[in-house]
Design a protein around this motif. Structure first.
Motif, PDB file in Angstrom:
ATOM      1  N   ASN A 116       4.043   8.172  -9.601  1.00 53.01           N
ATOM      2  CA  ASN A 116       3.310   6.936  -9.336  1.00 53.01           C
ATOM      3  C   ASN A 116       3.406   5.983 -10.527  1.00 53.01           C
ATOM      4  N   LYS A 128       0.830  -1.203   0.000  1.00 53.02           N
ATOM      5  CA  LYS A 128       0.000   0.000   0.000  1.00 53.02           C
ATOM      6  C   LYS A 128       0.868   1.257   0.000  1.00 53.02           C
ATOM      7  N   PRO A 129       0.563   2.234  -0.869  1.00 54.77           N
ATOM      8  CA  PRO A 129       1.278   3.505  -0.790  1.00 54.77           C
ATOM      9  C   PRO A 129       1.012   4.167   0.555  1.00 54.77           C
ATOM     10  N   TYR A 149      -3.056   6.490   4.980  1.00 51.95           N
ATOM     11  CA  TYR A 149      -2.802   7.881   5.383  1.00 51.95           C
ATOM     12  C   TYR A 149      -2.612   7.929   6.893  1.00 51.95           C
ATOM     13  N   CYS A 166      -4.556   3.575  -0.368  1.00 47.36           N
ATOM     14  CA  CYS A 166      -3.500   4.358   0.273  1.00 47.36           C
ATOM     15  C   CYS A 166      -3.660   4.353   1.799  1.00 47.36           C
ATOM     16  N   LEU A 187      -3.399   8.120  -5.563  1.00 44.82           N
ATOM     17  CA  LEU A 187      -2.929   6.876  -4.966  1.00 44.82           C
ATOM     18  C   LEU A 187      -4.033   5.848  -4.797  1.00 44.82           C
ATOM     19  N   ILE A 202      -4.405  11.645  -2.557  1.00 44.28           N
ATOM     20  CA  ILE A 202      -5.139  10.423  -2.241  1.00 44.28           C
ATOM     21  C   ILE A 202      -5.923   9.956  -3.465  1.00 44.28           C
TER      22      ILE A 202
END
Length: 674
Positions: free
Chosen positions: A471, A194-195, A511, A509, A505, A502
């Motif tokens: 990305n 996951k980013p 956060y 993502c 991503l 977001i």
């Protein structure tokens, strides 16, 4: 035997084994031949040499006593920056801080009912009986602090953290393996798929955490991720120099470090110049005016601009496709429908310029096959020459697009202003993402060009278009993006919320917000928060750890008061004067030189930070930290009450670790909390 004496004896025994292993591996000749098996063995030996070299000075920093329920086996585990295996007794002498069991040292706070870690063999449950911090300097034990003892109350962890935070800094960022907090540990070990997007308050350690995350990923996923295919993007070359020591301290090498601008220019084969960062900074912060093209800058960084550009390039490429038969000689023919079929079906997954190369190669191959029907060798050779000439002529009808011309034509179509410098190939920073994107659309992205993982620091100053572009160049989930919206001092060039990132991503993502600040004293953080509270829609305020210091001082500005301040803070290793403008920094540097004070004037474009006494404009200080900071001439004239200057002052105040002072002449800025 007391704790200190016991740990001293353990340290001596450990160092004796490490010295013996290091001497042994050093005596083995380095293999430089071509045998693959021997090369693999040599790589392992070199890795062992590097690990033992690090362990030789400071073998470990912590001890964890863990009782394994299944085996009823209590072990005293010593944790260090690198793992060391005891070859003689065939067991770990030092546990690598990235190992699963070491995570317990960071995450366990004494209140958990279930204690376990995930080993390669499955979940291991047990009980923690002791957490102990040790400080080793020059192979000698300096300090022992217990942060947890089973059945006892202990605040040793807080004591040790405050001890470490109270240390003075030099000219390099340091690792934090001995003081990683539970929230930081969780971020470092976040899901690799996951980013990760980090909103971190000033001093929260977000940059350091991101670097430790790279080290962890290389350890945990060493079969999948390669250091040479990882990258760190920092805001400038001087900041890269400042952070350059962290990863080598952790035993990690070969990770690339660059700036976004340098990477983008390299992608464009260094065929273009870029407007200097210093010119842009001067326009925005020295003249205190908004550049006329701020709206254009924001538009060029938007996802809508990217989508429009994508559509334009696709249409231009489609319009350039050949729409005629290939006829190399009177009886030879490849119909245009067949050529279209090759392009749209056989080459469908190739980028346009790759499609062009493949079509040219296929036509050449077609000619080579067709000429075989001629029996006479001389005739066959003549037809081949004629056929290959026809291929070249045919391909000239499918012109290679010029990236800059495509971009200029697109801007003209969108009614965007085009400067003469842009026409001549000198790009503005906001033009880099569109140009690299056009390049990417034309030639595609080679597998080898993708990052295994990319860390982007100070991301609040970048655009959604840039994040989208990066990305594309990173394997799925391989982004760690960090920044602080409170330090977004570049206006329309950056962002005011993370929403657009977001969106790029995706909902996958992760956060996180890092609100606790470890850098500064409570007094400095609370003072800085008083400034940040004035910023509309500000991110969460920093939460200080309990480390008290001297109060923030506001004094009158004069050379004599600056010299007196220097005398007051002379015991510190790193001291900074933060001025409002470059001209002020240059003037103060001359005045201090005349007063026989040795100080370094820092300018945009500098590549190294030397520590000691530094003088620099406040807008260049982002990302750095100093023991003592003086903000000079904080007057209403220099810092009027608006969001840009509120953020500038917040950035300046949060650079200080232990001592913060502000000086002014005339009328004090209304931003300053009384």
């Amino acid at each position: 035997m007391n704790q200190h004496d016991y740990e001293t004896a353990v340290l001596k025994a450990s160092l004796k084994k490490i010295d013996r292993m290091f001497t042994h591996v050093q005596q083995i000749p380095i293999y430089r031949g071509d045998d693959f098996t021997q090369q693999v063995l040599e790589d392992r030996r070199e890795a062992k040499r590097q690990s033992l070299r690090i362990a030789n000075e400071e073998p470990y920093f912590a001890r964890l006593d863990f009782l394994d329920f299944e085996n009823e086996d209590k072990k005293a585990l010593y944790i260090g920056k690198v793992g060391v295996h005891d070859d003689e007794e065939d067991h770990p002498l030092v546990i690598d801080w990235r190992a699963p069991v070491a995570s317990l040292f960071y995450s366990f706070n004494g209140s958990e009912e279930d204690v376990y870690y995930e080993s390669p063999d499955g979940i291991v449950e047990g009980e923690i009986q002791l957490k102990r911090n040790v400080v080793i300097r020059g192979r000698e034990l300096k300090r022992v602090v217990d942060s947890y003892v089973e059945g006892q109350e202990s605040s040793g962890g807080d004591e040790f953290l405050l001890y470490k935070l109270g240390e003075q800094k030099d000219n390099k960022l340091k690792d934090i393996v001995s003081t990683i907090q539970a929230e930081q540990n969780s971020i470092i070990r976040s899901d690799v798929k996951k980013p990760l997007l980090i909103q971190g308050a000033a001093g929260s350690g977000k940059t350091t955490v991101a670097l430790h995350r790279l080290a962890f990923l290389l350890y945990e996923y060493r079969e999948r991720l390669k250091a040479e295919r990882m990258m760190i993007f920092a805001p400038n070359a001087m900041f890269l120099d400042y952070i350059a020591q962290v990863l080598p301290e952790l035993g990690v090498g070969d990770i690339q470090q660059s700036t976004y601008v340098d990477w983008a220019l390299q992608k464009l084969d260094d065929s273009y110049e870029v407007e200097s960062t210093e010119d842009r900074i001067f326009t925005r912060f020295e003249l205190q005016v908004e550049p006329e093209n701020q709206v254009v800058i924001k538009e060029k960084g938007s996802l809508a601009f990217r989508d429009q550009l994508k559509k334009y390039v696709e249409e231009e490429v489609a319009n350039r496709l050949p729409i005629k038969d290939f006829i190399p000689w009177a009886s030879g023919l490849v119909q245009k429908e067949k050529i279209q079929e090759w392009i749209t079906q056989d080459f469908a997954h190739s980028a346009p310029l790759k499609q062009r190369e493949r079509l040219q190669a296929r036509l050449k191959r077609w000619v080579e096959i067709e000429v075989r029907m001629f029996e006479d060798e001389k005739e066959r050779k003549a037809y081949k020459t004629e056929g290959l000439k026809a291929v070249r002529s045919y391909m000239n009808s499918w012109k290679k697009p010029d990236e800059l011309k495509l971009y200029l034509n697109f801007l003209q179509q969108q009614n965007h202003p085009i400067s003469q410098s842009l026409r001549s190939g000198k790009l503005f920073i906001e033009d880099l993402a569109p140009m690299v994107y056009i390049h990417q659309q034309l030639i595609g992205i080679d597998k080898e060009a993708r990052f295994d993982h990319l860390v982007i620091d100070e991301a609040q100053d970048l655009s959604p278009f840039i994040i989208s572009l990066l990305n594309d160049y990173t394997r799925k989930g391989g982004l760690t993006i960090l920044g602080d919206l409170a330090q977004g001092i570049h206006g329309e060039e950056g962002i005011v919320t993370w929403d657009s990132f977001i969106k790029v991503l995706g909902q996958n993502c992760t956060y996180v917000q890092m609100e606790k600040s470890y850098r500064s004293t409570m007094e400095i953080i609370e003072y800085s928060n008083g400034i940040l509270e004035q910023v509309e829609n500000h991110p969460p305020l920093a939460k200080p750890v309990f480390r008290s210091g001297e109060p923030v001082k506001v004094i009158s500005y004069s050379l004599s008061s600056m010299l007196q301040w220097l005398s007051d803070v002379k015991a510190y290793e790193t001291i900074a004067f933060l001025t409002r403008t470059k001209k002020e920094a240059e003037t103060l540097a001359l005045e201090l030189k005349e007063a026989a004070i040795s100080a370094t004037l820092i300018r945009a474009g500098d590549t190294t930070y030397k520590g000691g006494i530094s003088i620099l404009p406040i807008y260049l200080s982002k990302g750095f930290e100093f023991d003592a900071v003086m903000l000079t001439n904080v007057s209403n004239h220099h810092y009027p009450n608006n969001p840009v200057h509120q953020k500038l002052l917040y950035v300046g105040c949060t650079r200080a670790l232990h001592s913060l002072s502000l000086s002014y002449e005339g009328t004090l800025s209304p931003i300053i909390p009384l």
